[in-house]
Structure formats: C-alpha cells, structure tokens
Write a protein that holds these residues in place. Structure first.
Motif, PDB file in Angstrom:
ATOM      1  N   LEU A 182     -12.180  -1.715  -4.394  1.00  0.00           N
ATOM      2  CA  LEU A 182     -12.588  -1.601  -2.886  1.00  0.00           C
ATOM      3  C   LEU A 182     -11.504  -1.746  -1.694  1.00  0.00           C
ATOM      4  CD1 LEU A 182     -15.934  -3.760  -3.284  1.00  0.00           C
ATOM      5  CD2 LEU A 182     -15.819  -1.042  -3.296  1.00  0.00           C
ATOM      6  N   VAL A 183     -10.753  -2.650  -2.024  1.00  0.00           N
ATOM      7  CA  VAL A 183      -9.779  -2.930  -1.099  1.00  0.00           C
ATOM      8  C   VAL A 183      -8.529  -1.792  -0.869  1.00  0.00           C
ATOM      9  CG1 VAL A 183      -7.690  -4.572  -0.390  1.00  0.00           C
ATOM     10  CG2 VAL A 183      -9.863  -5.391  -1.351  1.00  0.00           C
ATOM     11  N   VAL A 184      -8.259  -1.341  -2.096  1.00  0.00           N
ATOM     12  CA  VAL A 184      -7.396   0.031  -2.149  1.00  0.00           C
ATOM     13  C   VAL A 184      -7.533   0.948  -1.274  1.00  0.00           C
ATOM     14  CG1 VAL A 184      -6.452   1.869  -3.686  1.00  0.00           C
ATOM     15  CG2 VAL A 184      -6.838  -0.449  -4.551  1.00  0.00           C
ATOM     16  N   TYR A 357      -7.679  -7.489   1.742  1.00  0.00           N
ATOM     17  CA  TYR A 357      -7.310  -6.353   2.713  1.00  0.00           C
ATOM     18  C   TYR A 357      -6.475  -7.025   3.735  1.00  0.00           C
ATOM     19  CZ  TYR A 357      -7.133  -2.954   6.302  1.00  0.00           C
ATOM     20  OH  TYR A 357      -6.851  -1.753   7.281  1.00  0.00           O
ATOM     21  N   SER A 358      -7.032  -7.980   4.612  1.00  0.00           N
ATOM     22  CA  SER A 358      -6.325  -8.630   5.621  1.00  0.00           C
ATOM     23  C   SER A 358      -4.877  -9.537   4.963  1.00  0.00           C
ATOM     24  CB  SER A 358      -7.012  -9.695   6.310  1.00  0.00           C
ATOM     25  OG  SER A 358      -7.972  -9.037   7.153  1.00  0.00           O
ATOM     26  N   GLY A 359      -5.282 -10.072   3.924  1.00  0.00           N
ATOM     27  CA  GLY A 359      -3.947 -10.608   3.360  1.00  0.00           C
ATOM     28  C   GLY A 359      -2.935  -9.890   3.066  1.00  0.00           C
ATOM     29  N   SER A 360      -3.370  -8.680   2.338  1.00  0.00           N
ATOM     30  CA  SER A 360      -2.250  -7.821   1.913  1.00  0.00           C
ATOM     31  C   SER A 360      -1.502  -7.055   3.283  1.00  0.00           C
ATOM     32  CB  SER A 360      -2.832  -6.546   1.184  1.00  0.00           C
ATOM     33  OG  SER A 360      -3.650  -6.009   1.876  1.00  0.00           O
ATOM     34  N   LEU A 361      -2.061  -6.840   4.389  1.00  0.00           N
ATOM     35  CA  LEU A 361      -1.563  -6.705   5.331  1.00  0.00           C
ATOM     36  C   LEU A 361      -0.459  -7.556   5.858  1.00  0.00           C
ATOM     37  CD1 LEU A 361      -4.480  -5.087   7.644  1.00  0.00           C
ATOM     38  CD2 LEU A 361      -2.777  -3.845   6.204  1.00  0.00           C
ATOM     39  N   ALA A 362      -0.933  -8.920   5.998  1.00  0.00           N
ATOM     40  CA  ALA A 362       0.059  -9.796   6.530  1.00  0.00           C
ATOM     41  C   ALA A 362       1.318  -9.933   5.691  1.00  0.00           C
ATOM     42  CB  ALA A 362      -0.734 -11.407   6.566  1.00  0.00           C
ATOM     43  N   TRP A 363       1.038 -10.004   4.291  1.00  0.00           N
ATOM     44  CA  TRP A 363       2.223 -10.021   3.394  1.00  0.00           C
ATOM     45  C   TRP A 363       3.174  -8.929   3.497  1.00  0.00           C
ATOM     46  CZ3 TRP A 363       3.399 -14.768   1.893  1.00  0.00           C
ATOM     47  CH2 TRP A 363       2.513 -15.631   1.526  1.00  0.00           C
ATOM     48  N   THR A 364       2.706  -7.801   3.504  1.00  0.00           N
ATOM     49  CA  THR A 364       3.295  -6.583   3.458  1.00  0.00           C
ATOM     50  C   THR A 364       4.024  -6.571   5.063  1.00  0.00           C
ATOM     51  OG1 THR A 364       1.633  -5.420   2.367  1.00  0.00           O
ATOM     52  CG2 THR A 364       3.238  -3.971   3.475  1.00  0.00           C
ATOM     53  N   ASN A 365       3.536  -6.855   5.876  1.00  0.00           N
ATOM     54  CA  ASN A 365       4.198  -6.844   7.186  1.00  0.00           C
ATOM     55  C   ASN A 365       5.360  -7.596   7.056  1.00  0.00           C
ATOM     56  OD1 ASN A 365       4.400  -6.134   9.953  1.00  0.00           O
ATOM     57  ND2 ASN A 365       2.158  -6.009  10.337  1.00  0.00           N
ATOM     58  N   SER A 366       5.114  -8.808   6.853  1.00  0.00           N
ATOM     59  CA  SER A 366       6.381  -9.825   6.599  1.00  0.00           C
ATOM     60  C   SER A 366       7.424  -9.327   5.840  1.00  0.00           C
ATOM     61  CB  SER A 366       5.737 -11.266   6.015  1.00  0.00           C
ATOM     62  OG  SER A 366       4.955 -11.906   7.070  1.00  0.00           O
ATOM     63  N   VAL A 379       0.699  -3.984  -4.028  1.00  0.00           N
ATOM     64  CA  VAL A 379       1.463  -5.095  -4.546  1.00  0.00           C
ATOM     65  C   VAL A 379       1.048  -6.339  -3.998  1.00  0.00           C
ATOM     66  CG1 VAL A 379       3.886  -6.132  -4.694  1.00  0.00           C
ATOM     67  CG2 VAL A 379       3.506  -3.475  -5.129  1.00  0.00           C
ATOM     68  N   PHE A 380       0.855  -6.594  -2.683  1.00  0.00           N
ATOM     69  CA  PHE A 380       0.709  -7.782  -2.101  1.00  0.00           C
ATOM     70  C   PHE A 380      -1.130  -7.981  -2.151  1.00  0.00           C
ATOM     71  CE2 PHE A 380       4.634  -6.707  -0.311  1.00  0.00           C
ATOM     72  CZ  PHE A 380       5.287  -8.056  -0.485  1.00  0.00           C
ATOM     73  N   VAL A 381      -1.789  -7.128  -2.321  1.00  0.00           N
ATOM     74  CA  VAL A 381      -3.204  -7.192  -2.733  1.00  0.00           C
ATOM     75  C   VAL A 381      -3.234  -8.109  -4.031  1.00  0.00           C
ATOM     76  CG1 VAL A 381      -5.202  -6.303  -3.613  1.00  0.00           C
ATOM     77  CG2 VAL A 381      -4.062  -5.352  -1.779  1.00  0.00           C
ATOM     78  N   LEU A 382      -2.305  -7.658  -5.363  1.00  0.00           N
ATOM     79  CA  LEU A 382      -2.278  -8.629  -6.268  1.00  0.00           C
ATOM     80  C   LEU A 382      -1.696  -9.946  -6.237  1.00  0.00           C
ATOM     81  CD1 LEU A 382      -1.359  -5.364  -8.705  1.00  0.00           C
ATOM     82  CD2 LEU A 382      -3.442  -6.384  -8.443  1.00  0.00           C
ATOM     83  N   VAL A 383      -0.762 -10.138  -5.248  1.00  0.00           N
ATOM     84  CA  VAL A 383       0.032 -11.097  -4.819  1.00  0.00           C
ATOM     85  C   VAL A 383      -0.798 -12.176  -4.289  1.00  0.00           C
ATOM     86  CG1 VAL A 383       1.815 -12.385  -3.504  1.00  0.00           C
ATOM     87  CG2 VAL A 383       2.304 -10.266  -4.708  1.00  0.00           C
ATOM     88  N   ASN A 384      -1.713 -11.644  -3.263  1.00  0.00           N
ATOM     89  CA  ASN A 384      -2.721 -12.700  -2.601  1.00  0.00           C
ATOM     90  C   ASN A 384      -3.863 -13.021  -3.575  1.00  0.00           C
ATOM     91  OD1 ASN A 384      -2.516 -13.531   0.087  1.00  0.00           O
ATOM     92  ND2 ASN A 384      -4.735 -12.649   0.262  1.00  0.00           N
ATOM     93  N   LEU A 385      -4.250 -12.048  -4.590  1.00  0.00           N
ATOM     94  CA  LEU A 385      -5.275 -12.552  -5.580  1.00  0.00           C
ATOM     95  C   LEU A 385      -4.709 -13.541  -6.566  1.00  0.00           C
ATOM     96  CD1 LEU A 385      -7.066  -9.030  -5.920  1.00  0.00           C
ATOM     97  CD2 LEU A 385      -7.597 -10.816  -4.537  1.00  0.00           C
ATOM     98  N   GLY A 386      -3.442 -13.102  -7.006  1.00  0.00           N
ATOM     99  CA  GLY A 386      -2.786 -14.466  -7.830  1.00  0.00           C
ATOM    100  C   GLY A 386      -2.828 -15.755  -7.132  1.00  0.00           C
TER     101      GLY A 386
END
Length: 574
Positions: A182-184, A357-366, A379-386
């Motif tokens: 869903l997040v993709v 979704y929001s977490g992946s935006l934050a990690w990607t942006n940084s 990639v950062f969706v998976l990092v956040n979920l980890g």
C-alpha cells in the motif's frame, strides 16, 4: 529578480503580463536523463513542493484522508496507561493540557503546509533551521513514525494472538510487512484507503462507548472517581504533567497531518470556508479527536477494572482486550472476537500506511540532502519498518510510557521552535521571511536561530526528565521544553539580526511566485537537468548559463542531487 519585490501571498498581485511557460534548451548529456528520483517524485513529491497540477482533491477529501491517519489505537492505550497510573482527574487534565499545547503549536504549521503546499521538513528549513540544519528534525520525525508504527503493530499482533492464536512474533512480522504494497503507491492509494475505511472504523469505535453509558450509567461515576495506582485524591500538578508528558509525545503527529495537507487545493474566494475548515480540522484539530480517544480508552479500562470483567482487567490497557471485553457483553463471543480483530486490523492499516509513508519521506529527504544521492523511497520504507519490527520484538509495549515520555521532549523542542519562528519571528517581529524558503542555494546551511533553540530545548528538558535538577521539577520537563523552544527563537533572531535566514533573496527568475489570489503560481519552467517542466515555486535559476548565454532553470529536486554544486547560485551581496 528580487523575491522581496514579489507580492506576499496575503497581498493579491495583478500580473502585468500573462504567466508563461519558459522553454530552455536542454544542453546537458548524461545529466539530462530522467533518473529514478525524478520518476518517483512525480508521484509522491518526496523532496519537493507539491504542484497544483497534482493537487486535484477537494478540501473535504484531503481532510478526510488526513484524519484517517489518526485512526490509531495507541490513544486508547495511552489514555488507559496514564489513567491507571495517575487516576482519572489527573489523567484527563493532563490530556487537556497536552491537547491545548498541541493545537496552538500545530495551527501555524498546518496553515503554512496548506497555503504553500510543502511538508514540515521544507517548512522547517525556512523557519530557523537552514538547508542542512533541518536534517536533525527529520531524524526526530522519522523516530516518531517507527515508534508509533511499532506501537500499532504490537496492538495488531495482540489482536491476532487473541483472535486467531497467532504467536506474537509472527504477528509482529505480519503487521509490518502487510503495509508495504500500500505504501509503495503514495498519496493516490492512501487517500482512497482512508476515505473508504473511515466510516466502518468510526462505527466500531463509537458503539462500545454508547453501549456502556446506556447500559450502565453508574459507570460514569465510577470513572470520575477512579484514583489509579497512585491512589491520591484531588488534583496533583506533578501527576497532571507526567500524564501530559506522555500525551505530548504525539506532538509530531502534525507532521503526518501535513503530509496530507500539502495537497490542499488553492484557497480561493469560492472555497475559502471549506478550505479553512479542512485545514483546522485535519491540521491541529486532529488532537481533539485524539484526546477524545484517550479519554474513551481510559473510560473502558476503568469499566473493565471496576466491573471485574473476567480476564480483561490484567490487560485493561491493551485496546484489543478493551474492545473485546465490551463487545462480549453486547453480542455472542465469536462475533465479538471477529469485530475486535477487524477493528484492530483496520486501525493498524490506516495509521501504519501513514507511518511507513511519512517515515520513508523523512529518511529519504535527509539522506538525499546529505549525500546528494537518491536510493529510492522504497529503500527507506524497509529501513523504517526494520526499526519498528526491532522495537516490537523487544516488547516495547511493556515500557511504552517511558519511551513516549522521553521522546516527547524531542518532539516538543522541534515543533514549538518552528511554531515560534512562524508566529513571532515571521509575523510579529518580521525578522524571518514570511514566505517559507526551502531551495538549495537560497538558504544558509545552518541557521542558529532554530537549530540552537531546538537543541537547547531538547537537551535541557531531557536532563530535567532524567532528574538532573532534582525530583521536584522532574515531572515538568515538558513545560521547560515548551518554554525554551518558544522563547529562544525570537531572542536568537534579534541577536543575529536575521542574517542567517537567507543566503540569497534573488532566485534569478523573472516570474511572480504567486498568482492573483496569493496561491503558489502554476507557471511552468523547464529544468535544464531533467528536461521536465516544473511549477514556478519549485524552480531556481542555474548558475550555469545556456549555450546562447540565456538563463537556465533547475528544479529543487535536481539541485538537491547536484554533487558538483555547479548549478548552485553564489551567495548574494547585501
């Protein structure tokens, strides 16, 4: 062109010439290809302004989507936990104190997101932190998303264990990986999911409270008289602030609301009332619904404890047992179990797609800003979920209050600092530029006004939280965080005379930034790197002229990935 000559959004401007689309020859070779960052950003606008061409939803749809993201059940657990610890009176007062602070500080942030169509990271850059200075706030926000993903995932795993007998460790994995598809797909799928599931979620949540009050009116009196484990009588200010501290950990939720609010349509004379209603309700107004859920969670927990519902009292702070305990008194056991599991699953999906979704935006942006490399949001969706899965497997639900109380100090420091800069420095002192700037080259790397204010607020309040200044003031660490973050930005802005807000005031583009109604312009310019057209607020002149000497333009997305820095405009003499 000097940005100060542009009309401010609050001051309508009548263009002297029609807005136009500039076509600039694409003279680059390898850099002219449309890379993965550009393709992906066209869907979710990970690193950039949300253009008008994409914002096709009405205010009501955006607001419903944003409010769908607060369907989490953690509020019920938070309300139950603080009520069981400090009693109903202190818990409710703590909830109200936290709600007031969150509403007041969240309003200016929500307005800026909806008016200028940018997320909280982009707002933070131009509100006292600088281009790289806001990276630290992205880490704070990303931490919020995986902490609350883990909380909701743990609640869902509890539901799967109770309803289907699935071991907790497997339930943690299921609740984590089921949101990935869903997040993709970004905002388009999320908006549909939130709109479709909200009615059913509301029915399943409201029915238990109505049933309990109608069936057993005395439960209200028992609820109000509940003293909790502390056993005190009356109001205890220390307990009130300890309860408020836990609730204030939710302050960063405004960033998730903003991830939806940035897609608001332009504000016009025709939609003004609907626009403002949506911004207030789905922006700072989320905390009203959150506070209600916290009180409901406490009410149900007290009911289960005071009525000694078989098997429910030991887990009265766990939402799945709260709703199961009530449902079982309303209907057959099999149906009660089914509805409790459905409620938990719907709630977890609704909030955790937003968290992921929001977490992946934050990690990607940084990551992209620091390394100027875009690995892809997935990639950062998976990092956040980890990170979230690791917290769940560590059984973080057992020490939830401690995690949230500690995190609250960081969230308060960030959000209050930005709100203070907007309200005081931008509108009252008029030191900070009212129009939020986010583009590379226009901002200094770090602005001490916001950056130092946040660090001071977080460090002092955390020290107080851990007892560095004595037990008497320890419960009041959230108040110190609020006070320092509110006062320091104007003090530092005055001390520095606002020198560190803008590196340049001229972005080199001779087109108005805003249209006649004060909304970000939809005039398009062609990016000399990607070859794509982007709307005016997303563009800046390139330091590299075209082959014929004409000015070339580059998008903020492409500029963020310019490793050589050749396109970055030099500092402007003032």
């Amino acid at each position: 062109m000097n940005l100060n000559r542009h009309p401010h959004p609050e001051e309508p401007h009548v263009a002297q010439t029609p807005l136009r689309t500039e076509t600039v020859p694409d003279t680059t070779t390898a850099s002219s290809r449309i890379d993965s960052a550009t393709k992906e950003s066209l869907e979710d606008y990970t690193l950039r302004f949300a253009p008008r061409s994409y914002r096709r939803w009405g205010p009501a749809v955006v607001a419903t989507s944003a409010l769908g993201g607060i369907a989490y059940l953690a509020d019920f657990a938070i309300g139950a936990n603080i009520g069981i610890s400090y009693g109903t009176t202190n818990a409710v007062l703590g909830i109200l104190v936290a709600a007031l602070i969150i509403f007041v500080t969240g309003f200016p942030l929500a307005y800026y997101a909806a008016r200028y169509n940018i997320d909280l990271d982009l707002i933070t850059r131009g509100s006292g932190f600088g281009y790289y200075g806001s990276v630290v706030t992205n880490v704070v926000f990303a931490s919020f998303t995986f902490i609350f993903f883990a909380t909701e995932g743990a609640i869902m795993a509890q539901g799967l264990q109770v309803g289907l007998g699935i071991p907790l460790w497997i339930g943690y994995a299921v609740s984590t990986f089921m949101v990935i598809p869903l997040v993709v797909y970004g905002m388009r799928i999320l908006s549909k999911l939130q709109v479709w599931t909200t009615p059913l979620w509301l029915v399943l949540m409201v029915i238990p409270l109505v049933y309990l009050v109608a069936r057993d009116p005395d439960a209200v009196g028992d609820f109000l008289a509940f003293r909790g484990e502390a056993g005190g009588s009356g109001v205890d200010s220390a307990f009130v602030m300890l309860a408020a501290g836990v609730c204030l950990s939710l302050m960063a939720q405004i960033a998730e609301q903003i991830d939806y609010l940035r897609f608001m349509p332009p504000r016009t004379a025709g939609n003004r009332r609907a626009w403002w209603t949506a911004v207030v309700m789905a922006g700072p107004g989320w905390v009203v619904f959150g506070a209600i859920k916290q009180v409901i969670g406490l009410f149900i927990a007290v009911y289960l404890i005071s009525r000694a519902v078989p098997g429910a009292s030991p887990q009265a702070n766990e939402p799945v047992h709260q709703f199961l305990g009530v449902y079982e008194q309303m209907m057959p056991g099999w149906l009660a179990m089914a509805l409790a599991v459905v409620l938990v699953v719907i709630s977890q999906i609704k909030i955790n797609v937003t968290n992921a979704y929001s977490g992946s935006l934050a990690w990607t942006n940084s990551f992209t800003r620091v390394t100027r490399t875009y690995p892809g949001r997935l990639v950062f969706v998976l990092v956040n979920l980890g990170f979230a899965l690791a917290l769940m497997e560590a059984n973080m639900f057992d020490f939830l209050n401690s995690i949230l109380s500690f995190y609250a100090n960081c969230a308060i420091a960030w959000v209050v600092t930005v709100a203070s800069d907007i309200v005081i420095n931008k509108y009252l002192l008029r030191i900070s530029p009212k129009v939020p700037e986010f583009r590379r080259g226009m901002l200094h790397a770090v602005n001490p006004v916001g950056f130092c204010s946040m660090l001071a607020s977080a460090l002092v309040s955390i020290a107080i939280y851990f007892g560095a200044f004595g037990a008497a003031v320890q419960p009041y660490s959230p108040l110190f965080a609020v006070g320092i973050a509110a006062v320091m930005p104007p003090v530092l802005a005055i001390a520095t005379r606002g020198r560190f807000y803008l590196r340049r005031t001229d972005d080199g583009i001779d087109l108005p930034m805003f249209d006649a109604e004060g909304n970000p312009s939809d005039a398009r310019l062609r990016c000399c790197v990607t070859g794509l057209e982007f709307e005016r607020p997303d563009m800046i002149a390139s330091a590299v002229p075209g082959p014929d000497g004409r000015t070339q333009y580059i998008s903020s997305l492409a500029l963020a990935q310019d490793k050589s820095g050749v396109h970055v405009l030099p500092p402007q003499r003032r």
